[in-house]
Design a protein around this motif. Structure first.
Motif, short mmCIF file in Angstrom:
data_model
loop_
_atom_site.label_atom_id
_atom_site.label_comp_id
_atom_site.label_asym_id
_atom_site.label_seq_id
_atom_site.Cartn_x
_atom_site.Cartn_y
_atom_site.Cartn_z
N TRP A 206 -7.19 6.36 -5.85
CA TRP A 206 -6.67 7.69 -5.43
C TRP A 206 -6.85 9.15 -5.51
O TRP A 206 -6.09 9.27 -4.79
CB TRP A 206 -5.04 6.93 -6.72
N ILE B 76 -7.64 10.10 -2.02
CA ILE B 76 -7.01 10.42 -1.33
C ILE B 76 -6.43 11.44 -1.88
O ILE B 76 -6.04 12.41 -0.59
CB ILE B 76 -6.10 9.22 -1.19
N ARG C 127 -0.47 4.16 4.02
CA ARG C 127 -1.81 4.08 2.82
C ARG C 127 -1.10 5.00 1.61
O ARG C 127 -1.65 4.52 0.94
CB ARG C 127 -2.41 4.95 3.69
N ILE C 128 -0.83 6.49 1.68
CA ILE C 128 0.44 6.85 1.08
C ILE C 128 1.64 6.25 0.52
O ILE C 128 1.50 6.44 -0.83
CB ILE C 128 0.71 8.26 1.67
N ASP D 193 -1.89 8.38 7.27
CA ASP D 193 -1.16 7.06 7.66
C ASP D 193 -0.06 7.06 6.39
O ASP D 193 -0.56 7.11 5.39
CB ASP D 193 -2.59 5.36 7.24
N ARG D 194 1.13 6.80 6.70
CA ARG D 194 2.23 6.69 5.83
C ARG D 194 2.67 5.19 4.94
O ARG D 194 2.57 6.07 3.72
CB ARG D 194 3.68 7.09 6.42
N LEU E 292 1.27 3.15 -0.16
CA LEU E 292 0.94 2.09 -1.27
C LEU E 292 -0.30 2.58 -2.95
O LEU E 292 0.27 2.63 -3.04
CB LEU E 292 -0.89 1.62 -0.44
N MET E 293 -0.49 4.42 -1.94
CA MET E 293 -1.18 5.20 -3.20
C MET E 293 0.08 5.09 -4.43
O MET E 293 -0.03 4.93 -5.86
CB MET E 293 -1.24 6.27 -2.86
N GLU F 94 -7.23 11.37 7.41
CA GLU F 94 -7.49 10.14 6.54
C GLU F 94 -6.16 9.58 5.80
O GLU F 94 -6.08 9.44 4.72
CB GLU F 94 -8.78 10.88 4.95
N VAL F 95 -5.21 11.27 5.64
CA VAL F 95 -4.47 11.34 4.95
C VAL F 95 -2.82 10.84 5.73
O VAL F 95 -2.31 11.32 5.14
CB VAL F 95 -3.45 11.76 3.84
N SER G 137 2.53 13.91 5.37
CA SER G 137 1.75 12.38 4.48
C SER G 137 1.08 12.87 3.50
O SER G 137 1.12 12.76 2.48
CB SER G 137 1.48 11.59 4.89
#
Length: 210
Positions: A173, A176, A193-194, A190-191, A196-197, A187-188, A116
């Protein structure tokens, strides 16, 4: 909606208008609503074409049909000349590139074999490219600041082209993107979370180009 689809839909609406009979007042009223909604979404709620459509009487006469038909014809001509919403052909091409990059980001995000971090970096780069070309289109100066997502953001905020909330979102953003670019995998990973970005950046760009 892609350029070709916009033109095709306008032509289809124009044909419907021209086929109305003298007793089709209800149909004209419905068509006016559809045309008004469509032109508002494509060209913005305050564009001249929307105002012209709203001023047309719903009573079906040859004159009223001709007015609506000519408004659509003029809108098509403006689209073809890259004049809708004041967007130049160059700016439209830049926005098309941004749209393509976001689609690529989505493809990467949906591939479980791709970490991710990859789409996170691409989404961040796409956002930076959007802000950079926006600053250039407005003829703004960075005031000696190094070109970066942060400097573009601050410049647009100084001109009140974006809100304080926009700045907060862009900063989040950017954070991230930086985590991904520096290999801070935890920190990245979590798919969601990405995702949502991606959705946030997509919505932000759509709102600023409406």
């Amino acid at each position: 909606m892609e350029f070709e689809h916009v033109i095709a839909h306008c032509k289809a609406l124009k044909k419907e208008v021209e086929q109305l009979g003298d007793s089709d007042g209800a149909k004209l009223k419905g068509l006016k609503a559809r045309i008004y909604d469509f032109l508002s979404k494509v060209g913005g709620p305050n564009n001249t074409f929307v105002k012209q459509i709203s001023s047309v009487d719903s009573t079906v006469t040859s004159y009223q049909k001709n007015v609506v038909s000519e408004v659509l014809s003029s809108f098509i001509a403006h689209m073809e000349n890259g004049l809708v919403g004041g967007i130049s052909p160059k700016r439209q091409a830049e926005l098309d590139v941004v749209s393509d990059l976001l689609e690529q980001s989505n493809t990467l995000l949906e591939n479980p074999k791709v970490h991710s971090a990859a789409p996170a970096v691409l989404i961040g780069a796409t956002l930076e490219e959007f802000l950079r070309t926006w600053v250039e289109e407005e003829g703004l100066s960075l005031g000696g600041k190094k070109p970066s997502l942060d400097s573009y953001c601050k410049t647009l905020r100084e001109e009140e082209l974006i809100t304080k909330q926009d700045v907060k979102d862009i900063t989040a953003w950017s954070g991230i993107r930086n985590h991904a670019a520096h290999g801070e995998w935890s920190e990245v990973e979590d798919r969601a979370r990405i995702r949502l970005m991606l959705e946030g950046v997509n919505l932000f760009i759509r709102q600023k180009t409406a």
